[in-house]
Design a protein around this motif. Structure first.
Motif: not given
Lengths: 197, 451
Positions: A19-22, B287, B324
């Motif tokens: 989910k963080t690597a969205s 990211l 996040e």
């Protein structure tokens, strides 16, 4: 103990990580364009886009203009910040042109090299087309004989000997002519693209 | 003074005409002389262009801008701006109060059903994901409700199809974000269908493809995900969109993660990190850092993993991306657990769960709670673990999570095992895995493992 159990019951896939690597769609939403800005953009990029549609994709003038309009309408509605407007518009123009031929394909035959156009290398597409357009312009400044020589050799793929036959001259002179004409195109190209201080 | 010697144009052209690219590559002068290399490249590019049909087409192009196109674009931009300005007020009024009140309020205000409101809602869903993910999901629901009822004929060209596509795409992303992967994939289908009606569709569909690739990951449909990610990378490269190029590349990295090719993934991530650099977009750096953290962890380099996670969390903090930040810190807590640094892990879990609670991230709150229970069990703190299970049960009941009764049964079983001191790490993980899978596999029955 922890590791022993980890073998018995494999750890769950790391969903947190997934989910963080969205998709970083959190880019700043673009403010709506002013009418004047859009007109300026259209004036700046229209010739290149028209060139792509008409010359590269051989779409008739009137339909090309409609496609350009669609490209700008899409651009206006993209909703996110676009850093390289020219590259975006050029890629979108190629997309619109391919869409055009797909739609036309239902009623009429496609150009012979349609498949080549379906998958043009996207990398540096804007620069490639801009260069084509400039070379097109540079060819206008060449003497007819020079233009014919380059056409025979580089477009039709004739050898220097064949060019010599066609131009009724010696192979050595034809070779010289090819070199000189190519140099001349490059000189004109550089002159057109050099930004004057 | 020795004069610098260069190849003449004749020499360079002769080299190209010779066609021996290997000889050119071996040429020592060319390797060291940027001037000659540049000239040769220019000749090569010109020759390539001359082989194309387009520059030889001598027919005239209409050079003048078309006044009717200008008029159409100006009118569209003006009306879009006006609509968006009006929408700002509408959306502020619409999103007042609890999210349960939003849809009834929209139904009471037909004048709010405009393209501008759809655009504003789509834009509002992203910040909401950072602050309150369930709100974001509902916001996308509102956007779809409006977009699906707009009359296409009232707008120029393919405006309505594009709006519908965008609304469904935002919904797909929000659903992915909250872990509802099946629904996310269904929303991707709707987005694709809408965009396929548009003349310019590949950019928007590439964005959908990235979300689809991410949502396919949990189902181990790796080949499909890889193919989608690769195609999206190519598209974004063509549109010179660095941010989305990186995002698509990350979704390709996820496929490498799933295939357990961590070395390959690390190489890809480091390449992306170099490409983005220190001055790149902050959210992209976060990211990449978060994914580097995961990759280093899997490669056994815990210190590097912690450093990357810390970097990602600090960037998210600075950007006020609360959800996040919480997710990254959840990863840190998990890593500390794996390293046996139990006290630090518990402290980090406490921070993370407080955040999940504040952000109404119910499912994450419950799952993280079960991870805390496991740590407490490892410390033989059965009573505290039991009270954590009790609290989790209460939360499941209050939040009304999907499959509440099944989740309650599983956690209740664990709670009872804690009370009777029969709980094991194996059992905690079994319950953890079961509760995590429930939203996507609603028919999954809870079967206790043999203790």
């Amino acid at each position: 103990m922890l590791e022993q159990n980890a073998l018995e019951v494999p750890p769950a896939p790391d969903e947190k990580q997934v989910k963080t690597a969205s998709e970083p769609v959190r880019s700043t939403a673009r403010e709506p364009q002013q009418a004047g800005d859009v007109e300026a953009l259209y004036n700046e990029h229209r010739t290149l886009l028209l060139y792509i549609a008409c010359r590269k994709f051989r779409i008739p003038d009137c339909d090309s203009e409609n496609l350009i309009q669609d490209v700008f309408l899409s651009y206006l509605q993209t909703g996110t910040k676009i850093d390289n407007v020219r590259a975006w518009l050029v890629a979108a123009m190629c997309n619109a042109s391919r869409h055009y031929w797909r739609a036309q394909g239902r009623t009429e035959s496609l150009p012979d090299d349609f498949t080549d156009r379906l998958d043009p290398s996207s990398q540096g597409l804007a620069d490639t087309f801009a260069m084509q357009m400039t070379i097109h312009q540079a060819l206008d400044y060449l003497a007819e004989k020079c233009r014919d020589t380059l056409h025979l050799h580089y477009f039709e793929g004739r050898s220097a000997v064949e060019v010599a036959t066609q131009l009724e001259t010696t192979p050595r002179y034809a070779e010289k002519l090819i070199h000189n004409c190519l140099q001349r195109v490059r000189d004109i190209y550089i002159r057109i693209t050099t930004v004057k201080p | 003074m020795i004069a610098e010697v260069h190849y003449t144009d004749d020499h360079l052209i002769a080299m190209l005409e010779g066609g021996d690219e290997q000889a050119i590559a071996r040429n020592q002068h060319l390797a060291s002389c940027a001037t000659c290399r540049q000239s040769l490249d220019e000749y090569r590019s010109i020759v390539r262009v001359l082989a194309d049909e387009a520059p030889w087409d001598r027919s005239e192009l209409k050079d003048e801008p078309d006044p009717s196109t200008v008029a159409t674009l100006r009118a569209f931009a003006t009306s879009m701006q006006r609509e968006d300005e009006e929408a700002e007020t509408y959306v502020a009024a619409l999103l007042e109060g609890a999210r349960e009140t939003w849809m009834p309020r929209l139904r009471a205000h037909p004048e709010w059903r405009t393209a501008g409101v759809v655009r504003r809602l789509a834009a509002a869903s992203y910040p909401a994901l950072d602050k309150m993910p369930p709100d974001a999901v509902e916001i996308t629901n509102l956007a779809i409700e409006i977009a699906e009822h707009l009359v296409p004929g009232a707008y120029v060209s393919d405006t309505v199809a594009r709006l519908r596509g965008a609304a469904w795409r935002e919904r797909a992303y929000a659903l992915f974000f909250v872990g509802r992967f099946h629904e996310s994939l269904a929303a991707c289908d709707r987005a694709d269908a809408a965009f396929s009606e548009c003349v310019v569709d590949e950019y928007d569909r590439a964005r959908v493809a990235v979300i689809r690739a991410l949502s396919l990951g949990p189902f181990d449909r790796l080949a499909e995900a890889a193919s989608l990610a690769t195609a999206a990378i190519k598209t974004f490269s063509g549109y010179a969109d660095e941010a989305r190029f990186v995002s698509a590349s990350i979704s390709a990295v996820h496929v490498q993660f799933k295939a357990r090719d961590y070395k390959g993934a690390l190489a890809s991530l480091l390449r992306l990190s170099d490409g983005v650099g220190q001055h790149g977009d902050e959210s992209l750096r976060a990211l990449i850092a978060a994914n580097l953290g995961f990759c280093y962890r899997e490669l056994g380099n815990s210190e590097a993993a912690l450093a990357q996670y810390a970097l990602a969390a600090s960037i998210h903090d600075a950007n006020k991306s609360d959800s996040e930040s919480a997710r990254v810190r959840w990863n840190i807590a998990g890593l500390l657990t794996a390293l046996g640094r139990t006290d630090e892990a518990l402290a980090m879990f406490a921070v993370v769960r407080t955040e999940f609670d504040r952000l109404s991230m119910e499912s994450e709150y419950v799952i993280a709670g079960l991870e805390v229970a496991e740590l407490l069990l490892l410390q033989n703190r059965f009573e505290v673990a039991e009270s954590v299970c009790r609290e989790i049960s209460a939360r499941i009941e209050i939040a009304g999570l999907s499959n509440t009764s099944r989740a309650l049964a599983a956690v209740g079983f664990l709670q009872e095992a804690m009370r009777s001191r029969r709980a094991t790490v194996k059992l905690v993980r079994h319950v953890h895995d079961y509760v995590r899978r429930l939203p996507e596999e609603p028919n999954l029955l809870f079967a206790p493992p043999l203790l």
